[in-house]
Design a protein around this motif. Sequence first.
Motif, mmCIF file in Angstrom:
data_model
loop_
_atom_site.group_PDB
_atom_site.id
_atom_site.type_symbol
_atom_site.label_atom_id
_atom_site.label_comp_id
_atom_site.label_asym_id
_atom_site.label_seq_id
_atom_site.Cartn_x
_atom_site.Cartn_y
_atom_site.Cartn_z
ATOM 1 N N GLU A 195 5.338 -15.529 2.433
ATOM 2 C CA GLU A 195 5.361 -16.769 3.194
ATOM 3 C C GLU A 195 3.960 -17.357 3.115
ATOM 4 O O GLU A 195 2.980 -16.654 3.326
ATOM 5 C CB GLU A 195 5.747 -16.484 4.642
ATOM 6 C CG GLU A 195 7.121 -15.872 4.765
ATOM 7 C CD GLU A 195 7.393 -15.283 6.139
ATOM 8 O OE1 GLU A 195 6.517 -15.379 7.028
ATOM 9 O OE2 GLU A 195 8.472 -14.716 6.314
ATOM 10 N N SER A 243 3.623 -24.091 7.766
ATOM 11 C CA SER A 243 4.399 -23.366 6.766
ATOM 12 C C SER A 243 4.638 -24.216 5.523
ATOM 13 O O SER A 243 4.965 -25.398 5.617
ATOM 14 C CB SER A 243 5.736 -22.928 7.355
ATOM 15 O OG SER A 243 6.513 -22.299 6.362
ATOM 16 N N VAL A 258 8.192 -20.250 0.889
ATOM 17 C CA VAL A 258 8.113 -18.894 0.349
ATOM 18 C C VAL A 258 7.869 -18.970 -1.153
ATOM 19 O O VAL A 258 8.418 -19.832 -1.842
ATOM 20 C CB VAL A 258 9.433 -18.134 0.638
ATOM 21 C CG1 VAL A 258 9.431 -16.759 0.011
ATOM 22 C CG2 VAL A 258 9.669 -18.031 2.134
#
Length: 171
Positions: free
Chosen positions: A90, A97, A100
């Motif tokens: 991640e 974020s 991935v």
Amino acid sequence: MSRFGDQIRGAASPRNWQDAASAIRRAKGRGASRFIAQELGISQRQAQRYLAGQVRKAPHGQDIEDLAEPDWLAADALLEAQALNCGHVEVEYNGKSQGVRKVGLISVDGEMREAIEAAAAALLDGDESLAEQLLSDGILGQYSQQNARDDRHILKGTLKISGFRTGFNIL
């Protein structure tokens, strides 16, 4: 330490007291036998035997495992690594974020070896955040090198690993 750091520590747990003794030796240097002797109340000569692996029956083996700090074990395991199996990681940029990335197996040589050595030194100095950053940069640098079409290292220094989704193993 962050979740990323916890996963690194988890991959570096000692298999036996000899692993712990190796980590103590690396962290304490020439003072390792004195450290073990004082902490366990044994002679310095007996501590030296433990460090040299000359003890067949180790009544203090568990005690030595308990003495080894998790950061020392992680540093020692990383320095002994031949490869890192990172699986899916991640990543984040400025705390947000970014999804991935499938990194997979990373060979430990060249730039990755330098990153690991620097990260291990930071762990031994107690600077966990620097160790995480150096290791993250090394892993993502290798990943971008493997996937670059025009020799640019586009991920190095821009993204940061926040965790290993499918696990992390030191080989």
